[in-house]
Design a protein around this motif. Structure first.
Motif, mmCIF file in Angstrom:
data_model
loop_
_atom_site.group_PDB
_atom_site.id
_atom_site.type_symbol
_atom_site.label_atom_id
_atom_site.label_comp_id
_atom_site.label_asym_id
_atom_site.label_seq_id
_atom_site.Cartn_x
_atom_site.Cartn_y
_atom_site.Cartn_z
ATOM 1 N N LEU A 174 0.999 -0.891 -0.097
ATOM 2 C CA LEU A 174 0.146 -0.092 -0.356
ATOM 3 C C LEU A 174 1.028 0.958 -0.120
ATOM 4 C CD1 LEU A 174 -2.919 -1.240 2.131
ATOM 5 C CD2 LEU A 174 -3.187 -0.554 0.030
ATOM 6 N N LYS A 175 2.561 1.047 0.110
ATOM 7 C CA LYS A 175 3.299 2.488 0.505
ATOM 8 C C LYS A 175 3.108 2.832 -1.496
ATOM 9 C CE LYS A 175 7.898 3.732 1.189
ATOM 10 N NZ LYS A 175 9.069 3.480 1.875
ATOM 11 N N GLU A 176 2.666 2.775 -2.193
ATOM 12 C CA GLU A 176 2.694 3.006 -3.246
ATOM 13 C C GLU A 176 1.558 4.362 -3.257
ATOM 14 O OE1 GLU A 176 2.169 0.147 -6.634
ATOM 15 O OE2 GLU A 176 3.955 -1.444 -5.473
ATOM 16 N N THR A 177 0.775 3.726 -2.929
ATOM 17 C CA THR A 177 -0.452 5.014 -2.715
ATOM 18 C C THR A 177 -0.238 6.006 -1.865
ATOM 19 O OG1 THR A 177 -2.034 4.354 -1.015
ATOM 20 C CG2 THR A 177 -2.242 2.796 -3.506
ATOM 21 N N LEU A 178 0.982 6.417 -1.101
ATOM 22 C CA LEU A 178 0.986 7.238 -0.040
ATOM 23 C C LEU A 178 1.468 8.628 -0.316
ATOM 24 C CD1 LEU A 178 0.832 7.192 2.845
ATOM 25 C CD2 LEU A 178 3.517 6.904 2.948
ATOM 26 N N SER A 179 1.879 8.670 -1.858
ATOM 27 C CA SER A 179 2.579 9.853 -3.038
ATOM 28 C C SER A 179 1.121 10.542 -2.892
ATOM 29 C CB SER A 179 3.466 9.726 -4.262
ATOM 30 O OG SER A 179 2.533 8.457 -4.284
ATOM 31 N N ILE A 180 0.102 9.384 -3.658
ATOM 32 C CA ILE A 180 -1.485 10.259 -3.824
ATOM 33 C C ILE A 180 -1.906 11.158 -2.583
ATOM 34 C CG2 ILE A 180 -3.259 9.837 -4.359
ATOM 35 C CD1 ILE A 180 -2.413 7.407 -5.545
ATOM 36 N N TRP A 181 -1.936 10.901 -1.102
ATOM 37 C CA TRP A 181 -2.234 10.963 -0.135
ATOM 38 C C TRP A 181 -1.655 12.634 0.368
ATOM 39 C CZ3 TRP A 181 -7.289 10.097 0.573
ATOM 40 C CH2 TRP A 181 -7.365 8.747 0.660
ATOM 41 N N ASP A 182 0.053 12.491 -0.232
ATOM 42 C CA ASP A 182 1.044 13.270 -0.047
ATOM 43 C C ASP A 182 0.340 14.456 -1.029
ATOM 44 O OD1 ASP A 182 2.084 11.611 1.241
ATOM 45 O OD2 ASP A 182 3.516 11.627 0.198
ATOM 46 N N MET A 183 0.084 14.227 -2.080
ATOM 47 C CA MET A 183 -0.664 15.352 -3.007
ATOM 48 C C MET A 183 -1.587 16.701 -2.311
ATOM 49 S SD MET A 183 0.650 14.015 -6.817
ATOM 50 C CE MET A 183 -0.378 15.464 -7.213
ATOM 51 N N GLN A 184 -2.967 15.618 -1.917
ATOM 52 C CA GLN A 184 -3.786 16.109 -2.083
ATOM 53 C C GLN A 184 -4.000 16.999 0.040
ATOM 54 O OE1 GLN A 184 -7.462 13.491 -1.803
ATOM 55 N NE2 GLN A 184 -6.187 11.777 -3.060
ATOM 56 N N LEU A 185 -2.573 16.051 0.253
ATOM 57 C CA LEU A 185 -2.396 16.559 1.960
ATOM 58 C C LEU A 185 -1.774 17.837 1.991
ATOM 59 C CD1 LEU A 185 -3.403 15.865 4.982
ATOM 60 C CD2 LEU A 185 -0.922 15.367 4.995
ATOM 61 N N ALA A 186 -0.891 18.142 0.663
ATOM 62 C CA ALA A 186 -0.450 19.441 1.177
ATOM 63 C C ALA A 186 -0.998 20.598 -0.021
ATOM 64 C CB ALA A 186 0.920 18.982 0.197
ATOM 65 N N SER A 187 -2.164 19.982 -0.899
ATOM 66 C CA SER A 187 -2.804 21.499 -1.806
ATOM 67 C C SER A 187 -4.186 21.486 -0.397
ATOM 68 C CB SER A 187 -3.936 20.578 -2.509
ATOM 69 O OG SER A 187 -5.023 21.112 -3.374
ATOM 70 N N PHE A 188 -4.456 21.205 0.320
ATOM 71 C CA PHE A 188 -5.506 21.416 1.177
ATOM 72 C C PHE A 188 -4.516 22.570 2.840
ATOM 73 C CE2 PHE A 188 -8.392 19.012 -0.665
ATOM 74 C CZ PHE A 188 -9.428 19.403 -0.929
ATOM 75 N N GLY A 189 -3.598 21.395 2.699
ATOM 76 C CA GLY A 189 -3.281 22.129 3.851
ATOM 77 C C GLY A 189 -2.294 23.236 3.740
ATOM 78 N N SER A 190 -1.522 23.559 2.470
ATOM 79 C CA SER A 190 -1.178 25.181 1.886
ATOM 80 C C SER A 190 -2.786 25.905 2.260
ATOM 81 C CB SER A 190 -1.122 24.321 0.865
ATOM 82 O OG SER A 190 0.707 23.745 0.781
ATOM 83 N N LYS A 191 -3.340 25.988 1.645
ATOM 84 C CA LYS A 191 -4.482 26.754 1.796
ATOM 85 C C LYS A 191 -4.834 27.066 3.700
ATOM 86 C CE LYS A 191 -6.896 25.854 -2.280
ATOM 87 N NZ LYS A 191 -5.404 24.480 -2.518
ATOM 88 N N VAL A 192 -4.987 26.592 4.055
ATOM 89 C CA VAL A 192 -5.190 26.260 6.162
ATOM 90 C C VAL A 192 -3.753 27.363 6.513
ATOM 91 C CG1 VAL A 192 -4.983 25.290 8.243
ATOM 92 C CG2 VAL A 192 -6.109 24.047 6.131
ATOM 93 N N ILE A 193 -2.690 27.094 5.747
ATOM 94 C CA ILE A 193 -1.517 27.717 6.918
ATOM 95 C C ILE A 193 -1.335 28.784 6.220
ATOM 96 C CG2 ILE A 193 0.765 27.653 6.467
ATOM 97 C CD1 ILE A 193 1.082 24.639 5.530
ATOM 98 N N GLU A 194 -1.318 29.078 4.858
ATOM 99 C CA GLU A 194 -2.003 30.576 4.205
ATOM 100 C C GLU A 194 -2.903 31.631 5.070
ATOM 101 O OE1 GLU A 194 -2.454 32.770 -0.387
ATOM 102 O OE2 GLU A 194 -2.791 30.385 0.278
#
Length: 382
Positions: A174-194
Motif C-alpha cells: 500500500l506504500k505505493e499509494t502514499l504519494s497520492i495522499w501526500d499531494m492532497q494533504l499538501a494542497s488543502f494544508g497549504s490553504k490552511v497555512i496561508e
C-alpha cells in the motif's frame, strides 16, 4: 447583530426552556452546577454547530432522551432569522434556516458570530498547542467559509492517510499509494497555512494595542505563527518522513501540528511568563477577537462570558466590562455583587436554580451616603 430568543427542548438538564434576551447585558446567576453554562453552550452550538467544550451531540442530548432541539431567533440589520437545530444521539444533526434544511455547516456559519470566554480560555496561552489551534480554527471557521472547507478536507485526509499507514503493517504494498495522499494533504494544508498566516497578521495590531492599554502601557504583546512546515516544503517533507510515519502509524508533518507563540518583548510567555502575564494576554486575545470580528464582518458579535469575572482581579474585570460597549453580552456568574458594586448597567437578570430559570427585577447599583447604604434610585429621587 443580536440573538432575540432561544428555545430548548431536552437539552442537557433542561426539559423545556424559552428565553428572550435584551439587546444589552443579560446576566444568569446562581450556584454552580445549576445549568447556567448549558445556556451559553446552546447559544454557541446554535451559532457554530459545535460545543465550546468539544462535547459530542450524544453528550448534549438529555440523558433520558434520544434527541434535543434548539431554536434561536437572530436579528441582523433589522431582519429576523429563525435557526432550528435537531441534535440526535445516534445520527448527524439536522439544521434549518427559516424552515429550509441546509446540508452544510458552512451555510450557517457567519449568520450569528459569537465570542465565547470561559475560565478555561485563560489557559489558551500556557496550555498545549492544540488549544491555540482550536482557538484560531473556531474563529476562522465563523469568519471564512473557505477556511472551513479546506480545514475539513485537510482533517479528513490526515485521518485517511493515518489509516493507510496502519494498514501498511499488514500490507506493505500500500506504500505505493502514499504519494497520492501526500499531494492532497499538501494542497488543502497549504490553504490552511496561508489563511492562518493572514489571521495572525490581522490579529497582531489589534492585540498589541489592547494589551498595551490593559497593562497600563508597561508591556507590549506580540503574536507569532509557528507553522510546522512551510508551504514550499510541505510535499517534500511528507515524502522525507515516509519511513518515520510508517513506523509511528501517523502523519508527522502538517498544520495539525502548528503552534502560535505570544511574546512580551523577546520573552515567550507560554513558557516563561508569570500567571498574571498569561491571564492578561488571554484577556487581550479575547478582546482582540471581538474587535477583529467587528472589523471583518462590519457587525458586532454576541459575547458569551461564562463565570470568567471570578477568575480576574478588579482591574481586569473593570477593563473587560468597560470594553463591552454596544455588544450584546450574556454572562453567567454566581452572584451580582461585582456588577452592582461597580455600578455596571444590567439590562436583564435571570436566576438559575435546579435547571429552572426565573426572570428577576434588575438590581440597582448601591452608593454610600452618610455611612448608609441606599440604592441609586433613592439618591436620585430625594
Amino acid at each position: 447583530m443580536i440573538i432575540k430568543s432561544i428555545e430548548l427542548a431536552d437539552y442537557r438538564n433542561y426539559d423545556t426552556l424559552s428565553l428572550e434576551f435584551d439587546r444589552g447585558t443579560n446576566i444568569f446567576y446562581g450556584d454552580n452546577a445549576q445549568g447556567k453554562t448549558n445556556i451559553l453552550e446552546a447559544i454557541y452550538v446554535a451559532a457554530t454547530t459545535k460545543s465550546h467544550k468539544g462535547s459530542k451531540d450524544r453528550e448534549i442530548v438529555n440523558f433520558h432522551k434520544e434527541e434535543s432541539h434548539i431554536r434561536t431567533y437572530v436579528e441582523k440589520d433589522g431582519i429576523e432569522t429563525r435557526v432550528d437545530m435537531h441534535l440526535r444521539k445516534n445520527k448527524s444533526k439536522g439544521i434549518a434556516i427559516d424552515g429550509q434544511k441546509i446540508k452544510k455547516a458552512a451555510d450557517l456559519l457567519g449568520l450569528c458570530n459569537v465570542v465565547f470566554f470561559s475560565p478555561e480560555d485563560l489557559g489558551i496561552i500556557k496550555n498545549g498547542p492544540s488549544e491555540r489551534r482550536r482557538f484560531v480554527d473556531m474563529e476562522l471557521c465563523q469568519l471564512d467559509s473557505f477556511y472551513l472547507y479546506n480545514l475539513n478536507h485537510y482533517n479528513k485526509i490526515v485521518n485517511q492517510r493515518n489509516k493507510l499507514l496502519k494498514d501498511m503493517f499488514l500490507n506493505p504494498d500500500l506504500k505505493e499509494t502514499l504519494s497520492i495522499w501526500d499531494m492532497q494533504l499538501a494542497s488543502f494544508g497549504s490553504k490552511v497555512i496561508e489563511r492562518r498566516k493572514l489571521f495572525v497578521e490581522q490579529l497582531a495590531g489589534i492585540l498589541k494595542e489592547i494589551h498595551r492599554k490593559l497593562s497600563g502601557g508597561k508591556e507590549e504583546l506580540s503574536v507569532r505563527y509557528e507553522p510546522d512546515v512551510e508551504i514550499t516544503d510541505f510535499e517534500r517533507k511528507l515524502k522525507e518522513n515516509h519511513e518515520k510515519d510508517i513506523r509511528a502509524k501517523m502523519t508527522s508533518v502538517g498544520p495539525h501540528r502548528d503552534d502560535f507563540s505570544f511574546l512580551i518583548g523577546d520573552v515567550d510567555i507560554r513558557r516563561y511568563g508569570s500567571q498574571g502575564q498569561q491571564r492578561t494576554a488571554a484577556l487581550s486575545l479575547k478582546l482582540a477577537e471581538i474587535e477583529l470580528v467587528k472589523k471583518i464582518t462590519k457587525d458586532t458579535p454576541v459575547l458569551l462570558l461564562d463565570d470568567v469575572l471570578s477568575e480576574l482581579d478588579s482591574n481586569r474585570q473593570n477593563y473587560l466590562l468597560n470594553s463591552i460597549g454596544d455588544i450584546q453580552t450574556i454572562i453567567t456568574c454566581t452572584g451580582l455583587e461585582e456588577f452592582v458594586n461597580n455600578r455596571f448597567e444590567l439590562n436583564k437578570v435571570f436566576q438559575v436554580q435546579d435547571g429552572k430559570v426565573e426572570w428577576k427585577n434588575t438590581p440597582q447599583p448601591v452608593v454610600q451616603q452618610d455611612g448608609m447604604q441606599m440604592s441609586e434610585t433613592d439618591v436620585l429621587t430625594e
